[in-house]
Design a protein around this motif. Structure first.
Motif, PDB file in Angstrom:
ATOM      1  N   SER A  18      11.959   8.273  -2.196  1.00  0.00           N
ATOM      2  CA  SER A  18      12.561   8.340  -3.482  1.00  0.00           C
ATOM      3  C   SER A  18      11.534   8.314  -4.540  1.00  0.00           C
ATOM      4  N   LEU A  19      10.271   8.158  -4.286  1.00  0.00           N
ATOM      5  CA  LEU A  19       9.053   8.280  -5.332  1.00  0.00           C
ATOM      6  C   LEU A  19       8.680   9.610  -5.454  1.00  0.00           C
ATOM      7  N   ALA A  20       9.592  10.787  -4.930  1.00  0.00           N
ATOM      8  CA  ALA A  20       9.352  12.211  -5.263  1.00  0.00           C
ATOM      9  C   ALA A  20       9.603  12.484  -6.664  1.00  0.00           C
ATOM     10  N   ALA A  41       2.871   6.549  -5.908  1.00  0.00           N
ATOM     11  CA  ALA A  41       3.464   7.842  -5.633  1.00  0.00           C
ATOM     12  C   ALA A  41       2.433   8.977  -5.787  1.00  0.00           C
ATOM     13  N   ILE A  42       1.698   8.777  -6.709  1.00  0.00           N
ATOM     14  CA  ILE A  42       0.348   9.727  -6.587  1.00  0.00           C
ATOM     15  C   ILE A  42      -0.290   9.547  -5.342  1.00  0.00           C
ATOM     16  N   ALA A  43      -0.827   8.212  -4.988  1.00  0.00           N
ATOM     17  CA  ALA A  43      -1.745   8.420  -3.921  1.00  0.00           C
ATOM     18  C   ALA A  43      -0.999   8.634  -2.639  1.00  0.00           C
ATOM     19  N   ARG A  44       0.411   8.625  -2.470  1.00  0.00           N
ATOM     20  CA  ARG A  44       1.060   9.206  -1.503  1.00  0.00           C
ATOM     21  C   ARG A  44       1.080  10.714  -1.258  1.00  0.00           C
ATOM     22  N   PHE A  45       1.261  11.307  -2.634  1.00  0.00           N
ATOM     23  CA  PHE A  45       1.287  12.756  -2.893  1.00  0.00           C
ATOM     24  C   PHE A  45       0.081  13.334  -2.357  1.00  0.00           C
ATOM     25  N   LEU A  46      -1.188  12.780  -3.037  1.00  0.00           N
ATOM     26  CA  LEU A  46      -2.550  13.113  -2.405  1.00  0.00           C
ATOM     27  C   LEU A  46      -2.761  12.949  -0.973  1.00  0.00           C
ATOM     28  N   SER A  91      -9.448   4.813 -10.409  1.00  0.00           N
ATOM     29  CA  SER A  91      -9.924   3.718  -9.487  1.00  0.00           C
ATOM     30  C   SER A  91      -9.320   3.513  -8.464  1.00  0.00           C
ATOM     31  N   VAL A  92      -8.106   3.480  -8.452  1.00  0.00           N
ATOM     32  CA  VAL A  92      -7.019   3.163  -7.425  1.00  0.00           C
ATOM     33  C   VAL A  92      -7.173   4.315  -6.287  1.00  0.00           C
ATOM     34  N   ILE A  93      -7.418   5.663  -6.861  1.00  0.00           N
ATOM     35  CA  ILE A  93      -7.345   6.664  -5.847  1.00  0.00           C
ATOM     36  C   ILE A  93      -8.761   6.625  -5.269  1.00  0.00           C
ATOM     37  N   ALA A  94      -9.924   6.536  -5.987  1.00  0.00           N
ATOM     38  CA  ALA A  94     -11.071   6.693  -5.449  1.00  0.00           C
ATOM     39  C   ALA A  94     -11.587   5.473  -4.619  1.00  0.00           C
ATOM     40  N   SER A  95     -10.760   4.266  -4.516  1.00  0.00           N
ATOM     41  CA  SER A  95     -11.164   3.184  -3.811  1.00  0.00           C
ATOM     42  C   SER A  95     -10.701   3.092  -2.476  1.00  0.00           C
ATOM     43  N   GLY A  96     -10.017   4.300  -2.086  1.00  0.00           N
ATOM     44  CA  GLY A  96      -9.538   4.033  -0.701  1.00  0.00           C
ATOM     45  C   GLY A  96      -8.280   4.195  -0.228  1.00  0.00           C
ATOM     46  N   GLU A  97      -7.523   4.232  -1.339  1.00  0.00           N
ATOM     47  CA  GLU A  97      -5.919   4.123  -1.250  1.00  0.00           C
ATOM     48  C   GLU A  97      -5.282   5.558  -0.823  1.00  0.00           C
ATOM     49  N   VAL A  98      -6.217   6.625  -0.724  1.00  0.00           N
ATOM     50  CA  VAL A  98      -5.759   7.627  -0.227  1.00  0.00           C
ATOM     51  C   VAL A  98      -6.338   7.971   0.905  1.00  0.00           C
ATOM     52  N   ALA A  99      -5.232   8.217   1.856  1.00  0.00           N
ATOM     53  CA  ALA A  99      -5.685   8.487   3.371  1.00  0.00           C
ATOM     54  C   ALA A  99      -6.134   9.939   3.483  1.00  0.00           C
ATOM     55  N   GLY A 100      -7.285  10.313   4.378  1.00  0.00           N
ATOM     56  CA  GLY A 100      -7.335  11.645   4.691  1.00  0.00           C
ATOM     57  C   GLY A 100      -8.787  11.973   4.192  1.00  0.00           C
ATOM     58  N   SER A 101      -9.086  13.362   3.867  1.00  0.00           N
ATOM     59  CA  SER A 101     -10.276  13.981   3.575  1.00  0.00           C
ATOM     60  C   SER A 101     -10.262  14.079   2.148  1.00  0.00           C
ATOM     61  N   LEU A 102     -10.630  13.376   1.248  1.00  0.00           N
ATOM     62  CA  LEU A 102     -10.626  13.535  -0.331  1.00  0.00           C
ATOM     63  C   LEU A 102     -12.025  13.327  -0.827  1.00  0.00           C
TER      64      LEU A 102
END
Length: 360
Positions: free
Chosen positions: A33-35, A70-75, A103-114
């Protein structure tokens, strides 16, 4: 960040139908639903994710957490399938909520190669307060051990010669005199070099011929071309056609960074004419960006461009911009699930108040 997400959506939308279906399935599985948050945040989000049902309203803190998730999961969907690079210019101009999200995105909340590459002005940290969101972000990144700070200096002579050789299509060894002259005039500052070359072309001191680019080093040395940035930018603006110069002045009234829909609202130009003028200003190196957000290539350029309008017209434009932003903000906030009493964020409220006060 919203502009970066929009560019990601646009890139995915040019994939083949088969690949696009695969992406849509991945996003649907991960976002659920976060889409809807992405659809409301990014203009091309619905084309990528499909129509999504409305979300229930939440208290401000919970709505913000939902946005971040939502943004973290999208990325993460993209970064887990292929390496993802986010390039963010001038984060010192970002509002507090954007810096918190970064800060949230860069602190490791996004899994994968970012990989995130962010730029900020050399004086941004010293000019910001001890408790500023920018300082908090930089401190968090440095403590995480996941970041690296680079402070680029002037171009080396070899790098400057290589840049000129690439631009002019000449061998490096043919450029010793020109390279030395450009270095002396600009201090090898990359921005100054870029701005210095344009008037050389405009004044035919650097000109294309059948055998390649030609120049007269002695004429360039004595031409009196401005060498400090403010004078150089003023000279460049003075050479612009009237319609381009006025559009740049209108954009300057909005601010260093401006959304195209705001510029459209105050410019009163047909979409094709507006796009053509912006393209010319982009080619001239005065503005940059993509998607629905653009920005000036230097802070001082905003001042120089705005001064092309008289004080009364600037005041009228600020009032118009403030009213326009005030009318559109509540609707955008409601779409993200914020309750009516908390629709206006501090940063956006401040921007609106500043415009209205300047036009009062």
């Amino acid at each position: 960040l919203v502009a970066a997400l929009g560019q990601l959506c646009d890139q995915l939308l040019i994939e083949s139908d088969e690949r696009l279906a695969e992406w849509r399935e991945q996003f649907t599985t991960s976002l659920g639903s976060l889409a809807r948050v992405i659809v409301e945040l990014v203009p091309s989000g619905e084309a990528l994710l499909g129509e999504q049902p409305e979300l229930a309203g939440l208290e401000p803190a919970r709505a913000k957490n939902r946005l971040h998730l939502a943004i973290a999961r999208f990325l993460a969907v993209i970064a887990q399938r292929q390496p993802l690079l986010l390039a963010l210019d001038d984060i010192d101009h970002a509002d507090a909520s954007s810096l918190e999200l970064l800060s949230v995105i860069a602190s490791g909340e996004v899994a994968g190669s970012l990989l995130i590459v962010a730029t900020l002005g050399s004086e941004a940290l010293t000019e910001s307060g001890e408790d500023s969101p920018l300082r908090a972000l930089v401190s968090t990144l440095e403590q995480s051990g996941r970041s690296r700070r680079l402070e680029p200096g002037p171009l080396s002579r070899a790098d400057l010669s290589a840049w000129l050789a690439d631009v002019l299509g000449r061998a490096v060894e043919e450029l010793d005199e020109l390279s030395e002259l450009v270095a002396r005039k600009t201090g090898s500052n990359p921005l100054f070099v870029h701005q210095f070359i344009h008037p050389l072309v405009d004044t035919k001191l650097l000109r294309p011929e059948q055998s390649g680019w030609r120049w007269d080093a002695e004429a360039i040395a004595t031409a009196g071309i401005p060498t400090d940035l403010l004078a150089m930018l003023s000279s460049k603006l003075a050479r612009l056609p009237d319609d381009q110069r006025r559009l740049l002045a209108l954009a300057a009234c909005i601010g260093f960074e401006f959304e195209l829909r705001t510029l459209e609202a105050i410019a009163g130009l047909p979409a094709l004419e507006l796009a053509s003028l912006l393209h010319e200003l982009d080619l001239a190196g005065l503005i940059a960006g993509s998607g629905r957000t653009m920005q000036f290539t230097h802070e001082r350029l905003v001042e120089v461009a705005a001064e092309r309008l008289d004080a009364d017209e600037r005041a009228r434009l600020h009032w118009t911009i403030g009213r326009y932003l005030l009318g559109g903000l509540a609707g955008r906030a409601a779409a993200l699930g914020l309750r009516a009493h908390a629709r206006l964020g501090d940063e956006e409220t401040s921007v609106i108040v500043e415009h209205l006060a300047a036009g009062w």
